[in-house]
Write a protein that holds these residues in place. Structure first.
Motif, PDB file in Angstrom:
ATOM      1  N   GLY A  47       0.813  -1.208   0.000  1.00 37.05           N
ATOM      2  CA  GLY A  47       0.000   0.000   0.000  1.00 37.05           C
ATOM      3  C   GLY A  47       0.850   1.263   0.000  1.00 37.05           C
ATOM      4  N   VAL A  48       1.957   1.232   0.716  1.00 39.00           N
ATOM      5  CA  VAL A  48       2.874   2.380   0.742  1.00 39.00           C
ATOM      6  C   VAL A  48       3.422   2.632  -0.656  1.00 39.00           C
ATOM      7  CG1 VAL A  48       5.118   3.182   1.572  1.00 39.00           C
ATOM      8  CG2 VAL A  48       3.512   2.154   3.158  1.00 39.00           C
ATOM      9  N   LEU A  49       3.833   1.557  -1.314  1.00 44.78           N
ATOM     10  CA  LEU A  49       4.439   1.703  -2.640  1.00 44.78           C
ATOM     11  C   LEU A  49       3.432   2.112  -3.710  1.00 44.78           C
ATOM     12  CD1 LEU A  49       6.854  -1.354  -2.602  1.00 44.78           C
ATOM     13  CD2 LEU A  49       7.427   1.064  -2.299  1.00 44.78           C
ATOM     14  N   SER A  50       2.181   1.743  -3.537  1.00 45.01           N
ATOM     15  CA  SER A  50       1.184   2.070  -4.548  1.00 45.01           C
ATOM     16  C   SER A  50       0.467   3.389  -4.264  1.00 45.01           C
ATOM     17  CB  SER A  50       0.164   0.934  -4.684  1.00 45.01           C
ATOM     18  OG  SER A  50      -0.546   0.776  -3.479  1.00 45.01           O
ATOM     19  N   SER A  51       0.778   4.010  -3.136  1.00 43.64           N
ATOM     20  CA  SER A  51       0.149   5.272  -2.754  1.00 43.64           C
ATOM     21  C   SER A  51       1.084   6.440  -3.037  1.00 43.64           C
ATOM     22  CB  SER A  51      -0.170   5.229  -1.258  1.00 43.64           C
ATOM     23  OG  SER A  51      -0.472   6.510  -0.782  1.00 43.64           O
ATOM     24  N   THR A  52       0.509   7.601  -3.212  1.00 41.62           N
ATOM     25  CA  THR A  52       1.330   8.805  -3.385  1.00 41.62           C
ATOM     26  C   THR A  52       1.615   9.492  -2.048  1.00 41.62           C
ATOM     27  OG1 THR A  52      -0.648  10.141  -3.766  1.00 41.62           O
ATOM     28  CG2 THR A  52       0.470   9.230  -5.713  1.00 41.62           C
ATOM     29  N   SER A  53       1.038   9.003  -0.976  1.00 36.98           N
ATOM     30  CA  SER A  53       1.187   9.641   0.332  1.00 36.98           C
ATOM     31  C   SER A  53       2.635   9.745   0.793  1.00 36.98           C
ATOM     32  CB  SER A  53       0.391   8.884   1.397  1.00 36.98           C
ATOM     33  OG  SER A  53      -0.971   8.891   1.078  1.00 36.98           O
ATOM     34  N   TYR A  54       3.421   8.725   0.513  1.00 30.21           N
ATOM     35  CA  TYR A  54       4.808   8.709   0.970  1.00 30.21           C
ATOM     36  C   TYR A  54       5.792   8.773  -0.192  1.00 30.21           C
ATOM     37  CZ  TYR A  54       2.735   7.414   5.409  1.00 30.21           C
ATOM     38  OH  TYR A  54       1.994   7.404   6.562  1.00 30.21           O
ATOM     39  N   ALA A  55       5.332   9.204  -1.354  1.00 28.21           N
ATOM     40  CA  ALA A  55       6.176   9.210  -2.555  1.00 28.21           C
ATOM     41  C   ALA A  55       7.434  10.050  -2.372  1.00 28.21           C
ATOM     42  CB  ALA A  55       5.380   9.697  -3.759  1.00 28.21           C
ATOM     43  N   ASP A  56       7.298  11.242  -1.812  1.00 28.48           N
ATOM     44  CA  ASP A  56       8.470  12.106  -1.626  1.00 28.48           C
ATOM     45  C   ASP A  56       9.478  11.477  -0.672  1.00 28.48           C
ATOM     46  OD1 ASP A  56       7.442  13.992  -3.350  1.00 28.48           O
ATOM     47  OD2 ASP A  56       6.607  15.244  -1.752  1.00 28.48           O
ATOM     48  N   LEU A  57       8.992  10.907   0.409  1.00 32.13           N
ATOM     49  CA  LEU A  57       9.863  10.251   1.381  1.00 32.13           C
ATOM     50  C   LEU A  57      10.607   9.088   0.737  1.00 32.13           C
ATOM     51  CD1 LEU A  57      10.842   9.687   4.300  1.00 32.13           C
ATOM     52  CD2 LEU A  57       8.784   8.277   4.558  1.00 32.13           C
ATOM     53  N   LEU A  58       9.895   8.249   0.019  1.00 29.96           N
ATOM     54  CA  LEU A  58      10.518   7.090  -0.609  1.00 29.96           C
ATOM     55  C   LEU A  58      11.484   7.492  -1.718  1.00 29.96           C
ATOM     56  CD1 LEU A  58       7.487   4.646  -0.770  1.00 29.96           C
ATOM     57  CD2 LEU A  58       9.379   4.658   0.862  1.00 29.96           C
ATOM     58  N   ALA A  59      11.113   8.494  -2.497  1.00 26.69           N
ATOM     59  CA  ALA A  59      11.988   8.938  -3.595  1.00 26.69           C
ATOM     60  C   ALA A  59      13.308   9.454  -3.044  1.00 26.69           C
ATOM     61  CB  ALA A  59      11.297  10.014  -4.423  1.00 26.69           C
ATOM     62  N   GLY A  60      13.269  10.233  -1.984  1.00 30.32           N
ATOM     63  CA  GLY A  60      14.493  10.762  -1.391  1.00 30.32           C
ATOM     64  C   GLY A  60      15.360   9.661  -0.814  1.00 30.32           C
ATOM     65  N   SER A  61      14.755   8.729  -0.119  1.00 31.18           N
ATOM     66  CA  SER A  61      15.501   7.623   0.486  1.00 31.18           C
ATOM     67  C   SER A  61      16.069   6.693  -0.573  1.00 31.18           C
ATOM     68  CB  SER A  61      14.603   6.832   1.430  1.00 31.18           C
ATOM     69  OG  SER A  61      14.141   7.662   2.460  1.00 31.18           O
TER      70      SER A  61
END
Length: 121
Positions: A47-61
């Motif tokens: 769900g995290v990967l398919s959502s845009t909610s944490y996209a910025d966090l994941l992209a930076g990491s």
């Protein structure tokens, strides 16, 4: 309800330990929130990967990791992989079997992660 991430108790404990440390992170509130949501079972890794909610966090990491890993020599990559295997072995030797919890079968929204291995690539 606490999320169970693997049928392997060693890997499951490693994931819980990592997420617990991340949840206590005061320097990155977004990462801490994500970890708390995962631990609580309010969101699944998929769900995290398919959502845009944490996209910025994941992209930076992901970007930082990719850069770091890309700059390692093959021998350094091998050493990092070995260090990971050693850490899992250490956890396994320290592991005390935890009581097994049964998953609720009545919820359609529950997602089974028993076949997903986050640590092995």
């Amino acid at each position: 309800m606490s999320q169970e991430f693997s049928p392997d108790p060693v890997k499951n404990r490693a994931r819980h330990t990592l997420l617990t440390k991340l949840a206590a992170n005061t320097t990155n509130p977004a990462a801490a929130e994500l970890a708390r949501e995962l631990l609580a079972g309010n969101v699944t890794p998929r769900g995290v990967l398919s959502s845009t909610s944490y996209a910025d966090l994941l992209a930076g990491s992901t970007s930082g990791f990719t850069e770091w890993y890309g700059n390692l020599s093959e021998s350094e990559k091998d050493a990092q992989a070995e260090a990971g295997r050693n850490a899992l072995s250490q956890l396994a030797s320290d592991d005390k079997p935890a009581p097994s919890r049964r998953r609720r079968q009545d919820s359609v929204d529950d997602e089974d992660f028993s076949e997903v291995d986050w640590l092995d690539g």
